[in-house]
Scaffold this active site. Sequence first.
Site, mmCIF file in Angstrom:
data_model
loop_
_atom_site.group_PDB
_atom_site.id
_atom_site.type_symbol
_atom_site.label_atom_id
_atom_site.label_comp_id
_atom_site.label_asym_id
_atom_site.label_seq_id
_atom_site.Cartn_x
_atom_site.Cartn_y
_atom_site.Cartn_z
ATOM 1 N N LYS A 18 -0.105 -8.917 -3.073
ATOM 2 C CA LYS A 18 -0.471 -8.777 -1.700
ATOM 3 C C LYS A 18 -1.903 -8.749 -1.775
ATOM 4 C CE LYS A 18 -2.587 -4.675 -3.082
ATOM 5 N NZ LYS A 18 -4.175 -4.548 -2.893
ATOM 6 N N GLY A 108 -1.927 -5.788 -6.660
ATOM 7 C CA GLY A 108 -0.829 -5.000 -6.565
ATOM 8 C C GLY A 108 0.401 -5.615 -7.387
ATOM 9 N N GLY A 110 1.683 -4.835 -10.404
ATOM 10 C CA GLY A 110 2.221 -3.760 -11.112
ATOM 11 C C GLY A 110 3.374 -3.056 -10.045
ATOM 12 N N ASP A 144 0.558 1.898 -3.766
ATOM 13 C CA ASP A 144 0.943 0.695 -3.061
ATOM 14 C C ASP A 144 2.366 0.462 -3.152
ATOM 15 O OD1 ASP A 144 -1.628 0.207 -2.451
ATOM 16 O OD2 ASP A 144 -2.135 -1.209 -4.133
#
Length: 287
Positions: A18, A108, A110, A144
Amino acid sequence: MMKGENNVKKLQLKAPAKVNYRLDVLGKRPDGYHDLRMLMQRVDLNDDIEIALSETPGVRVTCDGGGAPDGPGNIAWRAADALLQLSGKEVGIDITIAKHIPVGAGLGGGSSDAASVLMGVNELLELGLSDEKLMEIGVKLGADVPFFIFKRPALAEGIGNLLTALEQVPEVWVVLVNPGIHVSTGWVYQNLRLTNKNEPAKVSSSYAGLDEICAVLSNDLEPVTIGRYPRVGELKELLSAAGARGVLMSGSGSTVFGLFADEKTAKQAAAELAEEHGWFTAAVRSI
């Protein structure tokens, strides 16, 4: 995609990265987190994940490359374990992750891995949990994670867990550049100085074109990261010089992205930056 080999159920999934078109830090909360307002967009740079059920109980995670850990230190392990505990089933879950998204890069990766594992294990174990329930579990793993389960461009508020779908966002070409600097998100927030600023500018839920997205680009964390890692600021200048219509650091860094009007210009810029500097670069589409 699900397939069975020797009666072993498997899923092969793609976990996208992202970027944040906007990241406003509105204040610090009593629980230590920060209230945020973000415009979030997935892009088609993906980690590849395989999840397989096994007769040997427990969760096992193997991460191929990229610097993310194997085993319980990986957020994907915690995601699978959370659902396995919830299910009460005596089964094993074997997860293999091929990392293509840089680690500690503000993209993002992970969180996306964890979201994909939550959705995949839910399917393999036939738990029937709704996306809303998976998002409740996911936010405990990382702020997230719910966004990647949401699967749409979004306005994210709260700690990032309150999501509203954006009505209209054009597809754009994005060049990602990562200089190989691992930035600790915790460090960035610890060093962020919150000032009494004016009410944050209003953001729209609809964007007609690239120029409107470029006009909203902003990241309150950027000055903190650039203050310690000036290279991040240099990347912004290089992307602008390569033809990007708008440039910004994603998340807490160190990845910088540039927005381009067309595929040819984006791919040319990515190739030139990779050749000249040897950094990780990718020309990708928003999804």
